[in-house]
Write a protein that holds these residues in place. Structure first.
Motif, PDB file in Angstrom:
ATOM      1  N   ALA A   1      19.927  28.726  17.994  1.00 21.21           N
ATOM      2  CA  ALA A   1      18.647  28.131  18.411  1.00 21.21           C
ATOM      3  C   ALA A   1      18.711  27.850  19.902  1.00 21.21           C
ATOM      4  O   ALA A   1      19.754  27.468  20.424  1.00 21.21           O
ATOM      5  CB  ALA A   1      18.393  26.844  17.635  1.00 21.21           C
ATOM      6  N   ARG A   2      17.561  28.034  20.583  1.00 22.13           N
ATOM      7  CA  ARG A   2      17.517  27.796  22.025  1.00 22.13           C
ATOM      8  C   ARG A   2      16.130  27.340  22.430  1.00 22.13           C
ATOM      9  O   ARG A   2      15.133  27.827  21.914  1.00 22.13           O
ATOM     10  CB  ARG A   2      17.855  29.078  22.783  1.00 22.13           C
TER      11      ARG A   2
ATOM     12  N   VAL B   1      18.136  34.291  14.267  1.00 24.78           N
ATOM     13  CA  VAL B   1      17.322  33.505  15.207  1.00 24.78           C
ATOM     14  C   VAL B   1      15.919  33.376  14.626  1.00 24.78           C
ATOM     15  O   VAL B   1      15.483  34.222  13.851  1.00 24.78           O
ATOM     16  CB  VAL B   1      17.257  34.156  16.611  1.00 24.78           C
TER      17      VAL B   1
ATOM     18  N   SER C   1      23.343  25.688  19.070  1.00 26.50           N
ATOM     19  CA  SER C   1      22.088  25.516  19.808  1.00 26.50           C
ATOM     20  C   SER C   1      22.367  25.109  21.239  1.00 26.50           C
ATOM     21  O   SER C   1      23.430  24.575  21.551  1.00 26.50           O
ATOM     22  CB  SER C   1      21.215  24.472  19.127  1.00 26.50           C
TER      23      SER C   1
ATOM     24  N   GLN D   1      13.592  24.701  14.891  1.00 35.49           N
ATOM     25  CA  GLN D   1      14.448  25.886  14.781  1.00 35.49           C
ATOM     26  C   GLN D   1      15.676  25.594  13.922  1.00 35.49           C
ATOM     27  O   GLN D   1      16.041  26.391  13.055  1.00 35.49           O
ATOM     28  CB  GLN D   1      14.919  26.348  16.165  1.00 35.49           C
TER      29      GLN D   1
ATOM     30  N   ARG E   1      14.025  33.652  21.352  1.00 34.40           N
ATOM     31  CA  ARG E   1      15.082  32.634  21.365  1.00 34.40           C
ATOM     32  C   ARG E   1      16.405  33.282  21.757  1.00 34.40           C
ATOM     33  O   ARG E   1      17.271  32.640  22.324  1.00 34.40           O
ATOM     34  CB  ARG E   1      15.236  31.942  20.009  1.00 34.40           C
TER      35      ARG E   1
END
Length: 181
Positions: free
Chosen positions: A7-8, A62, A33, A19, A67
């Motif tokens: 996750a980003r 993702v 993340s 996310q 992301r």
């Protein structure tokens, strides 16, 4: 076979919770993340960690392809690195996986869309800044470094390398701040 989530978000004030929840609900045993720009792979330590841990048969998951990255070449290189490790990439929205040939085509198109979207964002940002400057309302971006602290540490005899460690920046940034004086 492990499902590893990534996750980003781009900025510190954005929230990762949605996310993270989606990745955990999707059965990801491990979820990494970070809060960093997706414009390039620079500074994305968690992504590097995920790639290092991928084993044959593993799956990198993702929530959306952007992301993973906002540059088509970076995204395709990431997918290629996963394939070199005999691992797969799965995007949840829209649901696409590199397990099939059609998935590769869709990933390429989605990567191109993410890159185009990034360009649009930058263009809108530039337009907004120009409009604000024209109205006299632009004050610039938020300063990320405490310039007064850097100057005070330097005045107290602390060297640039030590200052950089203390405030969490590069020596070059310290030198730039000191040159401003």
């Amino acid at each position: 076979m492990a499902r590893i989530g990534y996750a980003r978000v781009s900025t510190l004030d954005q929230d990762l919770e949605i996310q993270l929840a989606k990745l955990k609900a999707e059965g990801c045993g491990v979820v990494r993340s970070e809060k960093v720009s997706g414009g390039s792979r620079d500074g994305r330590a968690e992504l590097a960690t995920v790639l290092d841990f991928l084993r044959p048969g593993d799956e990198l998951v993702v929530t959306r392809l952007d992301r993973l990255g906002r540059d088509t070449r970076d995204v395709l290189n990431l997918i290629h690195e996963c394939e070199q490790r005999q691992a797969f990439v799965t995007v949840l929205d829209p649901h696409v996986s590199t397990r099939g040939e059609v998935g590769h085509l869709v990933m390429t198109v989605l990567g191109m869309v993410a890159q185009m979207e990034r360009r649009f964002i930058k263009e809108r940002q530039r337009d907004g800044i120009e409009r604000a400057k024209g109205e006299g309302a632009y004050v610039g971006g938020k300063r990320r470094l405490d310039r007064e602290r850097i100057k005070a540490l330097h005045a107290a005899g602390t060297g640039p390398a030590a200052i950089a460690k203390i405030v969490g920046c590069s020596r070059m940034q310290v030198y730039r701040v000191l040159q401003e004086s």
